[in-house]
Design a protein around this motif. Structure first.
Motif, short mmCIF file in Angstrom:
data_model
loop_
_atom_site.label_atom_id
_atom_site.label_comp_id
_atom_site.label_asym_id
_atom_site.label_seq_id
_atom_site.Cartn_x
_atom_site.Cartn_y
_atom_site.Cartn_z
N THR A 125 -1.78 -132.32 37.02
CA THR A 125 -1.87 -132.42 35.57
C THR A 125 -3.26 -132.71 35.08
OG1 THR A 125 -1.31 -134.76 35.71
CG2 THR A 125 0.51 -133.21 35.41
N GLU A 126 -4.22 -132.87 36.01
CA GLU A 126 -5.57 -133.18 35.57
C GLU A 126 -6.12 -132.05 34.73
OE1 GLU A 126 -9.87 -134.43 37.53
OE2 GLU A 126 -8.07 -134.28 38.73
N THR A 127 -6.73 -132.38 33.60
CA THR A 127 -7.24 -131.37 32.67
C THR A 127 -8.41 -130.62 33.27
OG1 THR A 127 -6.58 -132.73 30.81
CG2 THR A 127 -8.19 -130.99 30.38
N GLN A 128 -8.40 -129.28 33.11
CA GLN A 128 -9.49 -128.44 33.57
C GLN A 128 -10.34 -128.03 32.39
OE1 GLN A 128 -8.33 -125.13 35.95
NE2 GLN A 128 -6.55 -126.17 36.77
N THR A 129 -11.64 -128.05 32.60
CA THR A 129 -12.56 -127.51 31.60
C THR A 129 -13.04 -126.16 32.06
OG1 THR A 129 -14.42 -128.62 32.65
CG2 THR A 129 -13.30 -129.79 30.88
N GLU A 130 -13.53 -125.34 31.11
CA GLU A 130 -13.93 -123.98 31.42
C GLU A 130 -14.98 -123.96 32.52
OE1 GLU A 130 -14.58 -120.90 28.32
OE2 GLU A 130 -16.63 -121.07 29.03
N GLY A 131 -14.73 -123.15 33.55
CA GLY A 131 -15.69 -122.96 34.61
C GLY A 131 -15.74 -124.09 35.61
N GLU A 132 -14.81 -125.05 35.53
CA GLU A 132 -14.84 -126.17 36.45
C GLU A 132 -13.50 -126.29 37.16
OE1 GLU A 132 -17.94 -129.05 34.03
OE2 GLU A 132 -15.79 -129.51 34.04
N GLU A 137 -26.39 -115.80 28.05
CA GLU A 137 -25.05 -116.33 27.84
C GLU A 137 -24.05 -115.61 28.74
OE1 GLU A 137 -21.97 -117.41 24.18
OE2 GLU A 137 -23.98 -116.62 23.75
N ALA A 138 -24.19 -114.29 28.88
CA ALA A 138 -23.33 -113.56 29.81
C ALA A 138 -23.55 -114.03 31.25
CB ALA A 138 -23.62 -112.06 29.69
N PHE A 139 -24.81 -114.27 31.59
CA PHE A 139 -25.17 -114.77 32.91
C PHE A 139 -24.50 -116.12 33.18
CE2 PHE A 139 -28.97 -116.51 35.52
CZ PHE A 139 -28.36 -116.18 36.72
N GLU A 140 -24.46 -116.97 32.18
CA GLU A 140 -23.80 -118.27 32.34
C GLU A 140 -22.31 -118.09 32.58
OE1 GLU A 140 -23.76 -122.63 30.15
OE2 GLU A 140 -24.09 -120.83 28.93
N LYS A 141 -21.69 -117.13 31.89
CA LYS A 141 -20.28 -116.85 32.10
C LYS A 141 -20.02 -116.41 33.54
CE LYS A 141 -18.65 -117.35 27.82
NZ LYS A 141 -17.59 -118.32 27.45
N LEU A 142 -20.87 -115.53 34.05
CA LEU A 142 -20.67 -115.05 35.42
C LEU A 142 -20.91 -116.18 36.42
CD1 LEU A 142 -19.90 -112.47 36.96
CD2 LEU A 142 -22.34 -112.07 37.32
N ALA A 143 -21.84 -117.06 36.11
CA ALA A 143 -22.08 -118.21 36.98
C ALA A 143 -20.82 -119.07 37.09
CB ALA A 143 -23.24 -119.04 36.45
N GLN A 144 -20.07 -119.18 36.01
CA GLN A 144 -18.82 -119.93 36.05
C GLN A 144 -17.78 -119.22 36.91
OE1 GLN A 144 -17.84 -120.36 31.92
NE2 GLN A 144 -19.53 -121.76 31.51
N VAL A 145 -17.76 -117.88 36.85
CA VAL A 145 -16.82 -117.14 37.70
C VAL A 145 -17.10 -117.41 39.17
CG1 VAL A 145 -16.12 -114.82 38.44
CG2 VAL A 145 -16.40 -115.31 36.01
N PHE A 146 -18.37 -117.36 39.56
CA PHE A 146 -18.74 -117.55 40.96
C PHE A 146 -19.02 -119.03 41.30
CE2 PHE A 146 -20.07 -112.97 40.64
CZ PHE A 146 -19.14 -112.49 41.56
N GLN A 147 -18.77 -119.90 40.31
CA GLN A 147 -18.97 -121.34 40.51
C GLN A 147 -20.39 -121.65 40.99
OE1 GLN A 147 -16.07 -124.06 40.03
NE2 GLN A 147 -16.35 -122.40 38.56
#
Length: 372
Positions: free
Chosen positions: A29-36, A183-193
Motif C-alpha cells: 500500500t505504500e504510495t508510489q510517485t511518478e518514476g520511483e 523534458e522528454a529526456f527526463e521522462k525516458l530517464a524515469q522509464v529506465f530508472q
C-alpha cells in the motif's frame, strides 16, 4: 503469446489501456510517485501524453525507438542501443565520434519503416520490452495502423511510451502537448530508472547554454537562414522547413538565428509536402542556406560536392549564401542530449566562427559510462 511483464494503465487521449498485472498484493500500500519504485514493489509509473500513466513492474532491458532523438537519449542514459528505429540511416551515430570512447554499433539495428510502412509483425519479431513510440505517429503516418493494433502490440509484446517530439507541425499533434527535448529526456530517464544520469546531463546542458550565450551575437547581427532538405551531391530541388518547435530545431533556437522563410509565400514541407527550386530560393535569397539530408557527409565532403555544384550552377551561383560561402549542413532531424551538443557547437562554429569548446566531452563520456 504470453503477456509481457510491463503494463500500461489509463491513458488520456488513447483511452483506457491495460497490458498485464502489476503483481502487487493488497499489502503493498505504500504510495508510489511518478518514476520511483517503492520499498515493497518494483512497480513504478511514468506519465506522458498522449498515453497518460504507463506502469512498469520491472525496468525495461530491450527497447524500440521511434527515431534518433529517443535513441540518443537512451544512449545518454547508459542503455544498450534500441533494436530498431524508424530509419537507421537517419540515426547518425558518427556524431559520437566527438565523445571519447563512445560508439554505437548499428549493424544489427532494424529500420522500422519498410517501403513507407511499419509492420506490426516486425514489432513482434523485435520483441522489445518497451516501444518508445508515439502511437499517434503510427496511426496517422502509416496506413493500416488502428487503435486495435496498438492495443494488440501492447498486450502481447510491450507497452508504448512516447511523444512525437521532433516536430509539432503534424495536425494530429494539436490535441496534446509537445515535450521539449530535456523534458522528454527526463521522462525516458524515469522509464529506465536513470534519474541521476539525467540530472548529471542536465548540469552539462545548463553549462553548455551558459558557454554558448556569449558566442551568440545580438539580434541585429544574427543571420537570416533558410532551412531545406536536399539529398544527393547535385541537388536541384529543396524541401523547405520553417523553424518551429521540435527537437529538430533545438540547435537553431539555441543559436537564435532568424528564419528567412517565415514571412514568405513558401509553404513549410510538413503542410505542403512540396519542393522549391533555385529560382524560388533566389527570390528569398537567404544570408545562409542550411541543407538537411547531408549528414552522412563530412564538412569537407559537403563542400566538395553539394557546394561545389552550386558554385557552378547557372542559378544557384547567384545566391548570396553561395557567393559568400555560407552554405552548411543543417543538422539532423532527430536530436537528443548528446547529438544536440555536437550539432549546436558545430553550427556555432559555422555561423559565428566560434573556435572554442562549448562542452566537456570527457564529462559526457563519464556520465554515459556511469561516473556521475
Amino acid at each position: 503469446m504470453d503477456r509481457r511483464r510491463f503494463i500500461a494503465a489509463s491513458g488520456t487521449a488513447l483511452g483506457t489501456i491495460l497490458a498485464g498485472c502489476t503483481g502487487q498484493t493488497e499489502t503493498q500500500t505504500e504510495t508510489q510517485t511518478e518514476g520511483e519504485t517503492t520499498a515493497e514493489s518494483e512497480s513504478y509509473t511514468v506519465s506522458i501524453e498522449p498515453l497518460g500513466e504507463v506502469s512498469f513492474d520491472q525496468v525495461p532491458e530491450t527497447w524500440v525507438a521511434n527515431n534518433g532523438s529517443w535513441a540518443d537519449m537512451g544512449i545518454a542514459l547508459g542503455q544498450e542501443p534500441p533494436k530498431g528505429v524508424w530509419l537507421t540511416s537517419r540515426y547518425h551515430t558518427h556524431y559520437y565520434d566527438d565523445i571519447p570512447g563512445l560508439s554505437v554499433d548499428k549493424s544489427d539495428m532494424v529500420s522500422l519503416s519498410k517501403s513507407g510502412s511499419v509492420s506490426k509483425e516486425l514489432l513482434y519479431e523485435l520483441d522489445g520490452d518497451v516501444h518508445i513510440i508515439d502511437p499517434n505517429f503510427l496511426m496517422n503516418r502509416f496506413d493500416g495502423w488502428k487503435q486495435a493494433d496498438i492495443d494488440e502490440v501492447r498486450e502481447n509484446v510491450g507497452p508504448f511510451f512516447g511523444n512525437t517530439i521532433f516536430s509539432t507541425n503534424y495536425p494530429w499533434h494539436d490535441d496534446y502537448r509537445y515535450y521539449p527535448m530535456m523534458e522528454a529526456f527526463e521522462k525516458l530517464a524515469q522509464v529506465f530508472q536513470q534519474q541521476e544520469r539525467y540530472e548529471a546531463f542536465e548540469a552539462v546542458h545548463d553549462e553548455f547554454q551558459a558557454n554558448l550565450a556569449p558566442v551568440v551575437p545580438g539580434r541585429s547581427e544574427r543571420p537570416s537562414v533558410a532551412v531545406t532538405w536536399a539529398s544527393g551531391d547535385e541537388p536541384e530541388k529543396f524541401y523547405p522547413y520553417t523553424i518551429s518547435s521540435g527537437t529538430s530545431f533545438k540547435h537553431l533556437h539555441d543559436l537564435k538565428v532568424k528564419d528567412a522563410l517565415a514571412k514568405t509565400d513558401v509553404k513549410d514541407f510538413h503542410s505542403s509536402r512540396g519542393a522549391i527550386d533555385y529560382e524560388t530560393l533566389l527570390e528569398v535569397d537567404p544570408e545562409v542556406l542550411l541543407v538537411r539530408g547531408q549528414e552522412a557527409k563530412s564538412a569537407e565532403e559537403f563542400q566538395n560536392t553539394v557546394v561545389e555544384f552550386m558554385k557552378n550552377h547557372d542559378v544557384a551561383s547567384s545566391l548570396s549564401a553561395v557567393e559568400n560561402e555560407q552554405v552548411y549542413r543543417a543538422g539532423s532531424l532527430y536530436q537528443g542530449p548528446i547529438t544536440n551538443l555536437v550539432l549546436t557547437e558545430r553550427l556555432a562554429s559555422d555561423l559565428y566562427d566560434a573556435d572554442t569548446t562549448l562542452y566537456d566531452r570527457q564529462r559526457v563520456a563519464d556520465i554515459v559510462a556511469g561516473d556521475f
